[in-house]
Design an enzyme around this catalytic site. Structure first.
Site, short mmCIF file in Angstrom:
data_model
loop_
_atom_site.label_atom_id
_atom_site.label_comp_id
_atom_site.label_asym_id
_atom_site.label_seq_id
_atom_site.Cartn_x
_atom_site.Cartn_y
_atom_site.Cartn_z
N TYR A 175 -72.56 -20.97 -33.32
CA TYR A 175 -71.21 -20.47 -33.60
C TYR A 175 -70.36 -21.50 -34.35
O TYR A 175 -69.16 -21.28 -34.54
CB TYR A 175 -70.52 -19.93 -32.34
CG TYR A 175 -70.40 -20.87 -31.16
CD1 TYR A 175 -69.65 -22.04 -31.23
CD2 TYR A 175 -71.01 -20.56 -29.94
CE1 TYR A 175 -69.52 -22.89 -30.14
CE2 TYR A 175 -70.90 -21.40 -28.85
CZ TYR A 175 -70.14 -22.56 -28.95
OH TYR A 175 -70.02 -23.40 -27.87
N LYS A 217 -67.24 -27.84 -32.99
CA LYS A 217 -68.59 -27.86 -33.58
C LYS A 217 -68.52 -27.56 -35.08
O LYS A 217 -69.31 -28.09 -35.86
CB LYS A 217 -69.51 -26.85 -32.88
CG LYS A 217 -69.83 -27.20 -31.41
CD LYS A 217 -70.80 -28.34 -31.27
CE LYS A 217 -71.31 -28.47 -29.83
NZ LYS A 217 -72.19 -29.61 -29.62
#
Ligand code: HXC
Ligand code: NAP
Length: 295
Positions: free
Chosen positions: A158, A173
């Site tokens: 994701y 991330k």
């Protein structure tokens, strides 16, 4: 062929001989699995995280198994001074570090409106700030010493799609992925390589208890989302990570390699839900579609 051939160690013996590798979050879960395999392939390790007792236990276990030297260093990666101390301690012990694996993370599921600003901060600080803190400290050192090295960042699938209910982690991330791709270009001239792995579902205590707590896993059965019909084995991830920190991957730079059994793509394709159609129904469907005339 042995059962679960895919979960066998992949690289040839001695592939990481002479290497010194630092793994943040190396005391548990996937960090520990990577460390075990790197040491089996001949590397010495530094494993770093907040809980010294956990690190010491893991270091002892890997040392006994592999005969390599494993240095546990307590370090909160969100704190730049502690990261600088980690670098100093590693250099004092081994004289060099060849690879940095930014694996430390924090995460839990929550509707975003329930998060305090401190809760949002804590995740972004561990994942994004922790990764750039380590990258900056070690990068400056490598550049000054003209030492070639590689960085491997552990992200998630994701990182590029985003994900509801883990928003601080998704934001962080995504930042780590941007850092990976940016420095792969900017610092290649210093002989520094940057790559990332995006793992799908790999059962670990740390992730499972925070992302699939209680009976959520029974209710949503996450394996149903994975086209290959299973979760990942830790050795599969360790095989890929070992390749990316080894010299075999010298021409791989700026890449993010997904290892998720096809999970994120299954969520993306508009007609992927037709997987649910029983084989026996396809004759009927084809007939209906062929009978359509005109527009
Ligand atoms: C809402 C929460 C919360 C929850 C904590 N907080 N848990 N808010 N829902 N479930 C809030 C707290 O109330 C506090 O805010 C703030 O977050 C910080 O919490 P602390 O407990 O004080 O922080 P700390 O002790 O530093 O712990 C950090 C942590 C913890 C991230 C909360 O879970 C941790 O140490 N995690 C490390 C390991 C980990 O998360 N592993 C999973 C990685 S899995 P207030 O405002 O009250 O002070 C992963 C996989 C992704 O990344 C992909 C999977 C497919
Ligand atoms: P884990 O066992 O909980 O690992 C997280 C590690 O990070 C722990 O060892 C923890 O150690 C360390 N850590 C947390 N905060 C830190 C800090 N401030 N400073 C230093 N270390 C810190 O979970 P995991 O599943 O193995 O996750 C490893 C990596 O894989 C993470 O990057 C995660 O996002 C990624 N990932 C996992 C999965 C999966 O299915 N398991 C899927 C996609 C991505 P301390 O508590 O001792 O600090």
């Amino acid at each position: 062929m042995p059962e679960k051939f895919y979960a066998q160690p992949m690289l040839k013996e001695g592939s990481l001989n002479g290497k010194v590798i630092l793994i943040t979050g190396g005391g548990t879960g996937l960090g520990k699995a990577m460390g075990k395999y790197f040491a089996q392939l001949g590397a010495d390790l530094i494993i770093a995280s907040r809980k010294q007792d956990v690190l010491v236990k893991t270091a002892k276990e890997i040392e006994e198994e592999s005969g390599r030297t494993i240095l546990p260093v307590q370090c909160d990666v969100t704190n730049y001074e502690q990261v600088e101390n980690l670098l100093k301690t590693a250099i004092e012990k081994f004289g060099k570090v060849d690879s940095l694996v930014n694996n430390a993370a924090g995460n839990f599921i929550s509707p975003t409106e329930r998060l305090s600003n401190r809760a949002f901060d804590i995740i972004v600080n561990i994942v994004l700030k922790g990764t750039y803190n380590c990258t900056l400290a070690f990068g400056k050192y490598w550049i000054e010493k003209k030492q070639p090295a590689s960085v491997l960042n552990i992200v998630t699938t994701y990182a590029w799609t985003g994900s509801a209910y883990v928003v601080p982690s998704a934001v962080a991330k995504a930042g780590v992925l941007a850092l990976t791709r940016s420095l792969a270009v900017e610092w290649a001239k210093y002989n520094l390589r940057f790559n990332a792995i995006a793992p799908g579902l790999f059962p670990t205590k740390g992730a499972w208890e925070r992302l699939l707590p209680g009976n959520i896993a029974d209710k949503f059965n996450p394996v149903k989302k994975i086209p290959v019909g299973r979760v990942g084995e830790h050795q599969e991830l360790a095989n890929l990570a070992a390749y990316l920190v080894s010299d075999f991957s010298s021409f791989v730079n700026g890449e993010v390699i997904t290892i998720d059994g096809g999970e994120w793509l299954k969520g993306a394709g508009q007609f992927n839900m037709l997987d649910e159609v029983p084989q026996a129904m396809w004759d009927e469907i084809e007939k209906a579609v062929r009978n359509v005339k005109g527009s």
